[in-house]
Design a protein around this motif. Structure first.
Motif, PDB file in Angstrom:
ATOM      1  N   VAL A   1       0.840  -1.183   0.000  1.00  0.00           N
ATOM      2  CA  VAL A   1       0.000   0.000   0.000  1.00  0.00           C
ATOM      3  C   VAL A   1       0.879   1.239   0.000  1.00  0.00           C
ATOM      4  O   VAL A   1       1.730   1.411   0.873  1.00  0.00           O
ATOM      5  CB  VAL A   1      -0.911   0.025   1.246  1.00  0.00           C
ATOM      6  N   GLY A   2       0.676   2.081  -0.984  1.00  0.00           N
ATOM      7  CA  GLY A   2       1.399   3.335  -1.026  1.00  0.00           C
ATOM      8  C   GLY A   2       0.684   4.357  -0.152  1.00  0.00           C
ATOM      9  O   GLY A   2      -0.474   4.684  -0.393  1.00  0.00           O
TER      10      GLY A   2
ATOM     11  N   ALA B   1      -0.336  -1.655  11.316  1.00  0.00           N
ATOM     12  CA  ALA B   1      -0.830  -2.633  12.280  1.00  0.00           C
ATOM     13  C   ALA B   1      -1.409  -3.871  11.627  1.00  0.00           C
ATOM     14  O   ALA B   1      -1.629  -4.869  12.294  1.00  0.00           O
ATOM     15  CB  ALA B   1      -1.886  -1.972  13.168  1.00  0.00           C
ATOM     16  N   GLU B   2      -1.675  -3.812  10.343  1.00  0.00           N
ATOM     17  CA  GLU B   2      -2.280  -4.961   9.673  1.00  0.00           C
ATOM     18  C   GLU B   2      -1.180  -5.817   9.046  1.00  0.00           C
ATOM     19  O   GLU B   2      -0.462  -5.348   8.168  1.00  0.00           O
ATOM     20  CB  GLU B   2      -3.266  -4.452   8.613  1.00  0.00           C
ATOM     21  N   PRO B   3      -1.034  -7.057   9.467  1.00  0.00           N
ATOM     22  CA  PRO B   3       0.088  -7.868   8.958  1.00  0.00           C
ATOM     23  C   PRO B   3       0.061  -8.074   7.447  1.00  0.00           C
ATOM     24  O   PRO B   3       1.107  -8.126   6.822  1.00  0.00           O
ATOM     25  CB  PRO B   3      -0.097  -9.213   9.671  1.00  0.00           C
ATOM     26  N   ALA B   4      -1.134  -8.179   6.877  1.00  0.00           N
ATOM     27  CA  ALA B   4      -1.206  -8.485   5.457  1.00  0.00           C
ATOM     28  C   ALA B   4      -0.765  -7.316   4.588  1.00  0.00           C
ATOM     29  O   ALA B   4      -0.498  -7.485   3.406  1.00  0.00           O
ATOM     30  CB  ALA B   4      -2.618  -8.914   5.072  1.00  0.00           C
ATOM     31  N   LEU B   5      -0.717  -6.123   5.164  1.00  0.00           N
ATOM     32  CA  LEU B   5      -0.377  -4.937   4.374  1.00  0.00           C
ATOM     33  C   LEU B   5       1.038  -4.484   4.699  1.00  0.00           C
ATOM     34  O   LEU B   5       1.488  -4.572   5.842  1.00  0.00           O
ATOM     35  CB  LEU B   5      -1.345  -3.797   4.687  1.00  0.00           C
ATOM     36  N   THR B   6       1.719  -4.006   3.679  1.00  0.00           N
ATOM     37  CA  THR B   6       3.017  -3.405   3.926  1.00  0.00           C
ATOM     38  C   THR B   6       3.021  -2.006   3.311  1.00  0.00           C
ATOM     39  O   THR B   6       2.500  -1.801   2.219  1.00  0.00           O
ATOM     40  CB  THR B   6       4.152  -4.287   3.371  1.00  0.00           C
ATOM     41  N   ALA B   7       3.575  -1.071   4.041  1.00  0.00           N
ATOM     42  CA  ALA B   7       3.502   0.317   3.587  1.00  0.00           C
ATOM     43  C   ALA B   7       4.666   0.635   2.661  1.00  0.00           C
ATOM     44  O   ALA B   7       5.797   0.212   2.884  1.00  0.00           O
ATOM     45  CB  ALA B   7       3.527   1.246   4.793  1.00  0.00           C
ATOM     46  N   VAL B   8       4.354   1.349   1.604  1.00  0.00           N
ATOM     47  CA  VAL B   8       5.376   1.845   0.687  1.00  0.00           C
ATOM     48  C   VAL B   8       5.223   3.363   0.720  1.00  0.00           C
ATOM     49  O   VAL B   8       4.106   3.855   0.595  1.00  0.00           O
ATOM     50  CB  VAL B   8       5.127   1.320  -0.746  1.00  0.00           C
TER      51      VAL B   8
ATOM     52  N   SER C   1       3.369  -1.602 -10.162  1.00  0.00           N
ATOM     53  CA  SER C   1       4.706  -2.195 -10.074  1.00  0.00           C
ATOM     54  C   SER C   1       5.179  -2.300  -8.631  1.00  0.00           C
ATOM     55  O   SER C   1       5.539  -3.387  -8.175  1.00  0.00           O
ATOM     56  CB  SER C   1       5.698  -1.401 -10.919  1.00  0.00           C
ATOM     57  N   THR C   2       5.146  -1.181  -7.884  1.00  0.00           N
ATOM     58  CA  THR C   2       5.629  -1.277  -6.507  1.00  0.00           C
ATOM     59  C   THR C   2       4.502  -1.199  -5.488  1.00  0.00           C
ATOM     60  O   THR C   2       4.732  -1.356  -4.304  1.00  0.00           O
ATOM     61  CB  THR C   2       6.643  -0.173  -6.184  1.00  0.00           C
ATOM     62  N   ALA C   3       3.288  -0.925  -5.933  1.00  0.00           N
ATOM     63  CA  ALA C   3       2.171  -0.854  -4.981  1.00  0.00           C
ATOM     64  C   ALA C   3       0.909  -1.393  -5.637  1.00  0.00           C
ATOM     65  O   ALA C   3       0.730  -1.289  -6.846  1.00  0.00           O
ATOM     66  CB  ALA C   3       1.947   0.586  -4.517  1.00  0.00           C
ATOM     67  N   ASP C   4       0.060  -1.987  -4.822  1.00  0.00           N
ATOM     68  CA  ASP C   4      -1.213  -2.483  -5.329  1.00  0.00           C
ATOM     69  C   ASP C   4      -2.339  -1.505  -5.041  1.00  0.00           C
ATOM     70  O   ASP C   4      -3.456  -1.644  -5.528  1.00  0.00           O
ATOM     71  CB  ASP C   4      -1.551  -3.824  -4.675  1.00  0.00           C
ATOM     72  N   LEU C   5      -2.006  -0.535  -4.208  1.00  0.00           N
ATOM     73  CA  LEU C   5      -3.050   0.333  -3.686  1.00  0.00           C
ATOM     74  C   LEU C   5      -2.369   1.640  -3.315  1.00  0.00           C
ATOM     75  O   LEU C   5      -1.269   1.624  -2.764  1.00  0.00           O
ATOM     76  CB  LEU C   5      -3.599  -0.339  -2.418  1.00  0.00           C
ATOM     77  N   ILE C   6      -3.006   2.760  -3.671  1.00  0.00           N
ATOM     78  CA  ILE C   6      -2.453   4.039  -3.205  1.00  0.00           C
ATOM     79  C   ILE C   6      -3.523   4.770  -2.419  1.00  0.00           C
ATOM     80  O   ILE C   6      -4.666   4.913  -2.880  1.00  0.00           O
ATOM     81  CB  ILE C   6      -1.927   4.894  -4.375  1.00  0.00           C
TER      82      ILE C   6
ATOM     83  N   PRO D   1      -8.500  14.068   8.858  1.00  0.00           N
ATOM     84  CA  PRO D   1      -8.922  13.745   7.496  1.00  0.00           C
ATOM     85  C   PRO D   1     -10.450  13.697   7.400  1.00  0.00           C
ATOM     86  O   PRO D   1     -11.123  13.210   8.294  1.00  0.00           O
ATOM     87  CB  PRO D   1      -8.311  12.378   7.242  1.00  0.00           C
ATOM     88  N   ALA D   2     -10.974  14.250   6.320  1.00  0.00           N
ATOM     89  CA  ALA D   2     -12.426  14.241   6.136  1.00  0.00           C
ATOM     90  C   ALA D   2     -12.855  13.087   5.256  1.00  0.00           C
ATOM     91  O   ALA D   2     -14.019  12.757   5.181  1.00  0.00           O
ATOM     92  CB  ALA D   2     -12.875  15.557   5.525  1.00  0.00           C
ATOM     93  N   GLY D   3     -11.900  12.495   4.582  1.00  0.00           N
ATOM     94  CA  GLY D   3     -12.250  11.376   3.709  1.00  0.00           C
ATOM     95  C   GLY D   3     -10.983  10.718   3.225  1.00  0.00           C
ATOM     96  O   GLY D   3      -9.882  11.133   3.593  1.00  0.00           O
ATOM     97  N   VAL D   4     -11.143   9.708   2.419  1.00  0.00           N
ATOM     98  CA  VAL D   4      -9.963   9.024   1.943  1.00  0.00           C
ATOM     99  C   VAL D   4     -10.214   8.570   0.508  1.00  0.00           C
ATOM    100  O   VAL D   4     -11.314   8.152   0.148  1.00  0.00           O
ATOM    101  CB  VAL D   4      -9.610   7.846   2.869  1.00  0.00           C
ATOM    102  N   LEU D   5      -9.166   8.721  -0.302  1.00  0.00           N
ATOM    103  CA  LEU D   5      -9.256   8.272  -1.699  1.00  0.00           C
ATOM    104  C   LEU D   5      -8.374   7.048  -1.863  1.00  0.00           C
ATOM    105  O   LEU D   5      -7.217   7.062  -1.469  1.00  0.00           O
ATOM    106  CB  LEU D   5      -8.752   9.379  -2.626  1.00  0.00           C
ATOM    107  N   VAL D   6      -8.924   6.022  -2.438  1.00  0.00           N
ATOM    108  CA  VAL D   6      -8.159   4.795  -2.617  1.00  0.00           C
ATOM    109  C   VAL D   6      -8.137   4.464  -4.101  1.00  0.00           C
ATOM    110  O   VAL D   6      -9.180   4.414  -4.745  1.00  0.00           O
ATOM    111  CB  VAL D   6      -8.790   3.640  -1.827  1.00  0.00           C
ATOM    112  N   ARG D   7      -6.902   4.307  -4.633  1.00  0.00           N
ATOM    113  CA  ARG D   7      -6.800   3.846  -6.014  1.00  0.00           C
ATOM    114  C   ARG D   7      -6.138   2.481  -6.006  1.00  0.00           C
ATOM    115  O   ARG D   7      -5.082   2.306  -5.412  1.00  0.00           O
ATOM    116  CB  ARG D   7      -5.983   4.818  -6.844  1.00  0.00           C
TER     117      ARG D   7
END
Lengths: 714, 348
Positions: free
Chosen positions: A73-74, A87-94, A103-108, A124-130
Motif C-alpha cells: 500500500v502506497g 498494524a495490519e500484517p497483510a499490508l506493507t507500507a510503501v 509495479s511497486t504498490a497495489d493500492l495508493i 482527514p475528512a475522507g480518503v481516496l483509494v486507487r
C-alpha cells in the motif's frame, strides 16, 4: 447347554490368552523399535522448537501470519492511515512518493483534508483509494478497509470518553421461534438496566436474577451479567439453563418459582447446555477455572463482552472446540505409521513365517499385533481428553476413528510391496480419514449431517452438550463397522501365499475379495465350508456370500458418496448435480461388481452367463437390502440437504401417490440394482476390457435412473 | 557422476513400477479440491454477500428505533421494520415475519443499548448474525460521528467498500504454499523409506560390494527424491494458471521449493542413517519436519510466507534474499549430512 457354554467360555479364554501373548510380544518389540533414544531425540527436537518459538514470541518475530505483507500500500508515512497499514500484517507500507500503481504498490491511499489541500492541520475528512484493476487490487482494497476498521476500534478503545467511543451496547441472545410469547419481559434485560428486572414475571424472578448475575460474574469476569439479567427477566421464557447456570447459579433456576421450570427444560432456548460456565459457549465443563477451558473465545462469542460494542459480536461457530477436536486426530497419524511399519516388517524377509506356522490363527496374530496400538490410542485419547476437558464420550467417540485408522493402515500394509508404497498408502489413509472425521465436524451446529463424523460428538462433548444414545450410535456405528470390515478384508490375505509375495496392490485386493466368496457353478475349485457358511445349503451358499459381500460395501459406498458430495460442493449446482449423479452411480456399480470380477478372475465363480446372471441378481439384491437398512439416514434428516437428497434418494414428497406407484417406487431400485449388476457381471466374466465397458454402461444406466428420480421429486 | 545417476535411475524405476506415486498426486488433488470446498463453505457462512440476495429482516422497537431504521438504509444486507413495542416485534419474529429482533433503548448515561434476538441454531443463524453485526457497526459509526466533538481523536473515515473475492487471499496464502510444499514432505519420506528398506532387506550390503561409495549411494537416492519434487509443484501451478489464478515468479518459487526439498531430504537421510528401523526413522522424520516447518512458518519471512509473496507478485528484494539463504542452508545441511554418513556409515 451349560456344558456347551462352558466349553465356549474356555475357548474364548484360551484365545484371549493367545492374543495377549502376541500382544505382549508386539509391545516389547515396539518398545525396542522406538527405543528410548528415539523418544529422547524426538523430545529434544520438540524442546528446541519450543525454545526457539518461545524466544521468537518474546522478541516478537513470531506470528502465524501466512499472509504477512502480501499487499503493498502506497501511503504517506505522516498520514494517520499509515498507522492502520502498519498494524495490519497483510499490508506493507510503501512511501507514497515511491509508490507506482501496478509495479511497486497495489493500492495508493490519499487522505482528503477538510479544508482542501494536503495540509497537516485538521483531521482527514475522507480518503481516496486507487487500486490496480485486478483481483489482487480488489483484495488489497478490502484488506485495507478492514485494517482501517480495526484501527478505529483501537483508537476508540484508548479513548477516555467511553460514552462517545462506544455509544452502542449490544446484548445478543438466541431464541427458538415461538418459545416466549409472554413478552416485554424478554427484552427487558437490556444491558445493565436494573429496572427491567422488575418488569419480570413476578417477584420471585427478581431474587434469582440478582444471584444469577453474580454467578455469571464470578466465573466469567462480568461478561455475562447482561445475559444473566436477560434470562431472569424472561423467567419462563425458557432460556434459563444456558447462559446463567454455573454450578451454584444453576440451582437458582429451580428456585425462581415463576412456574417456568417446565418451560425452561422443555424449550430450553439455545442449546441445552448442562453446566455452562456462564459464557455463551461453555466449553469447559466446570466453572471455567478447571482444566484448560477456552474462555477467550468462549466468552467473547456471546457478543456481550466487556465493551459490548457491535464489533464484538461473533457468529456462533465452535472454533475452539474444533481445534481441540483436531488434537485428537494428530496422534492417530503417528500411531498408524508405526503400526503399518510393524505389519510390513513381518512381511519382509519372511519374518512373519514362524508365527504363521504356530497353532495361532491369523485372526489371533493380527488381533495380538493390533491390541497394543489400540491400547496406546485409548491411553493417548484419554490423556488428551483430560487435558482439553473432554469427557468419556470424547474418548468413546474417538476410539472408532482410531480403529479405522489402524484397520485402513493394516490393509495398506498387507497390500503394499515396499516401504515406499506403504508411505503413499498411509498418507492417503491419513488424509482421507482426517478429512472424513474433521470436515463434517465443522458444521456441527449447522446441520445434522455433521453427525456422520464421530468427531462431531467430541465437539458436542467439549461444548458440554448432551448427546443421545441414538446420535452416538449413528455417529460411531458406521466408522466402527468400516473398521471391522477393513480388518476382515486384510485378514483374507493374511496367509503365506499372499504375505510374502510381491503382487501389485490391485491384484492383492482382488485376492482379498475372492477369499470371501464361495464357489458358484460347476467345475470350479471349492474349499470346504466352515463356520456359519457350513450351515447354508451348497446351492445358495455362493450366492449368499455374493449378496453379503455386496452389503458389506455399503459403509464404504456411503463414505465415498459423502466425499464426492463434499468435493463437488464447490462447483455450481448445474454442474455438480449431474457430475454427482454419475459419480454416485459409478461408486455403487463398482461396489456391486468388483468382487464378482475378482471371483471370475480367481476361478471361484464359473465363467458362464448363467452364473453371471445369478451372481448379478444376488449382488443387486444384497445392495438393495443393505441400502434399505440404512434408511436410518433419513431419520436424521440427511435428506434435507438438496445435494444429500440427490445422493441418497428421497422418500420425501411421496405422500400423494397411490399405493401401487409407491410399491413401484419402493421396488424400482431393486430392479435397477439387479439389472445393472447383472450387466457388469456379464462383462466381468469375460475379461478386463469387457468388464470396464460393461461397468461404464451400467453406470450410465444407473445415472439415467438417478436423474429420472431426482427430476421426478423435483 | 555416472554411478550416482545409476542409483537415482534405479530409485525412479522402482517408483514407476509401483505406480503408487499416482496415489500421492491423487492425494494432493484431493486436498486441493477439499480445501476449496472448505473455503467456499466457510466463506458463504461468514460473508453473506457471497450468497445471492441474503437480506436480513429486523423487527425493531424501542425509543431509538428511528435511528436504527435510518442507518439500515445504508447497509445493503439488512432492513429494519419498526414496531410499536417489543412484544409486537417479538410476535413478528415468532410468526417468521422477521429474521431477528432488535430493541433499541436510550439510556440515562447517553449510550444506546440494543438487545438483539436471533433465531437459534439453524443454517441461517450465522448469516443473520453477520448481517446484524454489519448493521450495528454502521449504527455505531454513525453515532460516533455525531459525538465526534467529545472524542480526542475521531475515527478515520472508511474507504468505500469494494467487492472482492474472499478466496483470493486464501488461494495465495494457503492453497499455493500447501500444494508447493506437499511434494517436499513426500520426497523426504521417500528417502527415509528407501534407505531403511535397503537396510531392512539387507540389500545395502549388496550395493556396497558394487563399485560405488556410500556417499554416492546417498547422492543417488537424494537426487531421485529431489528430482521428482519440482515437477509436481509445477503441475499444480500450471493447473492453477489454467483455472484463472495467475502465479508470478514461478522459477523462483520452484527454486525455493527445490532448496527446501534438498534440506528436508538431507535431514531425512541423516535420520534414516542413524535410526534403528523404519518405524523409528519415520517417527523422527515426522517430528523433525513438523518442528522444522512449524517453526519456519511461524517466523517472519518463513518459507510459506515467501512462497505466498512470490506467487502473488508482492516480492521484495528481501524475499529473493530469503530464497538465496534457504538455498545456501540446504546446500550446507545436505553436505553436512553426507559427510556424516560417509564417515559413520549407515545403520551402524
Amino acid at each position: 447347554m451349560i456344558r456347551r457354554a462352558s466349553r465356549r467360555l474356555r475357548r474364548v479364554v484360551r484365545r484371549s490368552r493367545r492374543v495377549g501373548r502376541v500382544a505382549r510380544w508386539e509391545a516389547s518389540r515396539a518398545a525396542g523399535g522406538v527405543d528410548r533414544r528415539t523418544l529422547l531425540a524426538a523430545l529434544a527436537l520438540l524442546i528446541v522448537a519450543g525454545g526457539v518459538l518461545g524466544a521468537g514470541a518474546a522478541t516478537d518475530v513470531v506470528g502465524l501470519d501466512v499472509d504477512r505483507d502480501v499487499y503493498r500500500v502506497g501511503v504517506d508515512p505522516a498520514s494517520p492511515y499509515a498507522d492502520a497499514v502498519e498494524a495490519e500484517p497483510a499490508l506493507t507500507a510503501v512511501p507514497a512518493e515511491e509508490a507506482t500503481l501496478g509495479s511497486t504498490a497495489d493500492l495508493i491511499v490519499r487522505e482528503v483534508r477538510a479544508g482542501g489541500g494536503d495540509g497537516p492541520a485538521g483531521d482527514p475528512a475522507g480518503v481516496l483509494v486507487r487500486a490496480v484493476d485486478t483481483p489482487k487490487g480488489e483484495a488489497a482494497a478490502a484488506s485495507f478497509r478492514e485494517a482501517v476498521e480495526a484501527h478505529n476500534e483501537r483508537l476508540m478503545a484508548a479513548e477516555p470518553n467511553d460514552t462517545a467511543a462506544f455509544p452502542v451496547t449490544v446484548t445478543l441472545r438466541y431464541a427458538a421461534r415461538g418459545s416466549a410469547l409472554d413478552d416485554g419481559a424478554t427484552f427487558g434485560g437490556s444491558g445493565s438496566d436494573a429496572g427491567d428486572v422488575s418488569d419480570g414475571d413476578g417477584g420471585g424472578t427478581d431474587g434469582s436474577g440478582v444471584s444469577d448475575a453474580e454467578g455469571g460474574d464470578s466465573s466469567d469476569s462480568g461478561t455475562t451479567d447482561t445475559s444473566g439479567s436477560t434470562d431472569d427477566g424472561s423467567g419462563g421464557a425458557g432460556n434459563d439453563g444456558d447462559a446463567s447456570g454455573d454450578g451454584t447459579a444453576g440451582g437458582n433456576d429451580a428456585a425462581t418459582g415463576d412456574g417456568g421450570a417446565s418451560d425452561g427444560s422443555s424449550d430450553g432456548g439455545w442449546w441445552p447446555f448442562d453446566g455452562g460456565d456462564g459464557g455463551w459457549w461453555p466449553l469447559g465443563d466446570g466453572d471455567g477455572s478447571s482444566g484448560i477451558a477456552v474462555p477467550s473465545i468462549g466468552g467473547g462469542a456471546f457478543g456481550a463482552d466487556t465493551a459490548g460494542s457491535p464489533g464484538s459480536i461473533t457468529p456462533p461457530f465452535p472454533f475452539a472446540s474444533l481445534v481441540l477436536a483436531f488434537a485428537f486426530l494428530v496422534p492417530m497419524n503417528f500411531l498408524a505409521q508405526a503400526y503399518g511399519s510393524s505389519v510390513l516388517e513381518e512381511r519382509t524377509n519372511r519374518r512373519g513365517e514362524p508365527l504363521l506356522v504356530t497353532p495361532l490363527s491369523p485372526t489371533e496374530i493380527v488381533a495380538g499385533k493390533t491390541l497394543p496400538y489400540v491400547a496406546v490410542a485409548a491411553a493417548v485419547t484419554a490423556l488428551i481428553a483430560l487435558v482439553v476437558g473432554g469427557g468419556p464420550v470424547s474418548v468413546l467417540a474417538v476410539l472408532p476413528i482410531a480403529a479405522t485408522f489402524l484397520a485402513a493402515t493394516f490393509v495398506g500394509a498387507v497390500f503394499a510391496r515396499s516401504f515406499k508404497e506403504l508411505t503413499f498408502v498411509t498418507v492417503a489413509v491419513s488424509v482421507l480419514l482426517t478429512s472424513y472425521a474433521f470436515v463434517p465436524a465443522i458444521f456441527t451446529n449447522v446441520t445434522p449431517v455433521a453427525l456422520i463424523s464421530p468427531l462431531t460428538l467430541v465437539v458436542f462433548d467439549l461444548q458440554g452438550e448432551a448427546i443421545s444414545v441414538g446420535e452416538f450410535l449413528f455417529a460411531t456405528g458406521p466408522t466402527a463397522i468400516a473398521a471391522v470390515l477393513l480388518f476382515g478384508l486384510g485378514l483374507g490375505v493374511y496367509r503365506e501365499e499372499d504375505l510374502f509375495t510381491q503382487k501389485p496392490v490391485t491384484r492383492k485386493f482382488l485376492d482379498a475379495l475372492a477369499v470371501r466368496l464361495s464357489a458358484v457353478g460347476e467345475s470350479v475349485r471349492e474349499s470346504p465350508p466352515t463356520g456359519i457358511a457350513a450351515r447354508i445349503p451348497g446351492r445358495i451358499r455362493g450366492l449368499a456370500a455374493v449378496a453379503f459381500l455386496t452389503a458389506c460395501t455399503i459403509p464404504f459406498v456411503f463414505v465415498a458418496e459423502l466425499l464426492a458430495v463434499a468435493v463437488l460442493f464447490a462447483l455450481p449446482v448445474t454442474v455438480s448435480i449431474p457430475v454427482l449423479l454419475v459419480v454416485i452411480a459409478f461408486v455403487e456399480e463398482l461396489a456391486k461388481s468388483v468382487h464378482l470380477y475378482a471371483g471370475f478372475e480367481r476361478g471361484v465363480l464359473a465363467r458362464t452367463d448363467r452364473v453371471a446372471l445369478a451372481v448379478g441378481l444376488a449382488s443387486g439384491l444384497g445392495f438393495f437390502l443393505a441400502e434399505k437398512a440404512t434408511a436410518v439416514v433419513q431419520a436424521v434428516g440427511l435428506t434435507e440437504l438438496y445435494v444429500g437428497r440427490a445422493a441418497f434418494g428421497s422418500v420425501a414428497g411421496v405422500s400423494g401417490l397411490s399405493p401401487l406407484v409407491l410399491a413401484g417406487l419402493f421396488f424400482a431400485p431393486l430392479v435397477l440394482h439387479g439389472v445393472t449388476a447383472t450387466l457388469s457381471a456379464v462383462g466381468a466374466r469375460r475379461d478386463r476390457t469387457k468388464y470396464a465397458l460393461a461397468l461404464a454402461a451400467a453406470t450410465l444406466l444407473h445415472a439415467a435412473y438417478n436423474f429420472g428420480v431426482v427430476s421426478l421429486h423435483g | 557422476m555416472g554411478s550416482r545417476l545409476t542409483v537415482a535411475k534405479r530409485e525412479i524405476a522402482g517408483l514407476r513400477a509401483e505406480k503408487t506415486i499416482l496415489l500421492a498426486i491423487g492425494i494432493q488433488l484431493f486436498i486441493a479440491a477439499f480445501s476449496s470446498f472448505l473455503v467456499v463453505g466457510l466463506v458463504s457462512m461468514y460473508d453473506p454477500g457471497a450468497l445471492d440476495g441474503a437480506e436480513v429482516e429486523v423487527a425493531a422497537a424501542g425509543d431509538a428505533v428511528a435511528d436504527l431504521e435510518r442507518v439500515a438504509a445504508e447497509v445493503p444486507g439488512a432492513s429494519v421494520t419498526p414496531y410499536e413495542d417489543p412484544a409486537a416485534a417479538r410476535t413478528a419474529f415468532d410468526r417468521n415475519a422477521a429474521d431477528a429482533v432488535a430493541i433499541a433503548t436510550r439510556e440515562d448515561t447517553g449510550k444506546t443499548s440494543i438487545a438483539v434476538t436471533a433465531p437459534d441454531a439453524t443454517v441461517e443463524t450465522t448469516v443473520i448474525v453477520v448481517q446484524l453485526r454489519d448493521l450495528l457497526r454502521t449504527y455505531e459509526r454513525v453515532e460516533r460521528v455525531e459525538r465526534a466533538d467529545s472524542l480526542s481523536r475521531p475515527p478515520l473515515p472508511l474507504p468505500d467498500s469494494t467487492g472482492s473475492s474472499p478466496y483470493f487471499t486464501f488461494t495465495y496464502t494457503v492453497l499455493i504454499p500447501v500444494l508447493v510444499f506437499l511434494p517436499v514432505f513426500i520426497s523426504g519420506s521417500l528417502v527415509v523409506d528407501s534407505i531403511t528398506e535397503e537396510l531392512d532387506r539387507g540389500t545395502l550390503e549388496l550395493l556396497r560390494v558394487a563399485p560405488v561409495t556410500i556417499g554416492e549411494i546417498v547422492d543417488g537416492k537424494a537426487l531421485a527424491a529431489v528430482a521428482i519434487a519440482p515437477g509436481q509443484a509445477l503441475l499444480w501451478l500450471l493447473l492453477l494458471e489454467l483455472n484463472g489464478t495467475p502465479v508470478a515468479n514461478v522459477p523462483t518459487v520452484l527454486l525455493l521449493m527445490t532448496a527446501l526439498t534438498t534440506l528436508v531430504v538431507g535431514v531425512a537421510a541423516g535420520i534414516a542413517a542413524v535410526a534403528p528401523d523404519r518405524r523409528a526413522a519415520q517417527f523422527l522424520y515426522s517430528v523433525a519436519v513438523l518442528v522444522l516447518f512449524g517453526g519456519a512458518t511461524a517466523m517472519a519471512g518463513g518459507p510459506t510466507n515467501a512462497v505466498a509473496r512470490l506467487a502473488i507478485d508482492s516480492a521484495t528484494p528481501a524475499t529473493t534474499l530469503t530464497v538465496i539463504v534457504y538455498a545456501a542452508l540446504a546446500a550446507v545441511a545436505y553436505l553436512g549430512v553426507r559427510r556424516f554418513i560417509t564417515e559413520n556409515g549407515i545403520g551402524e
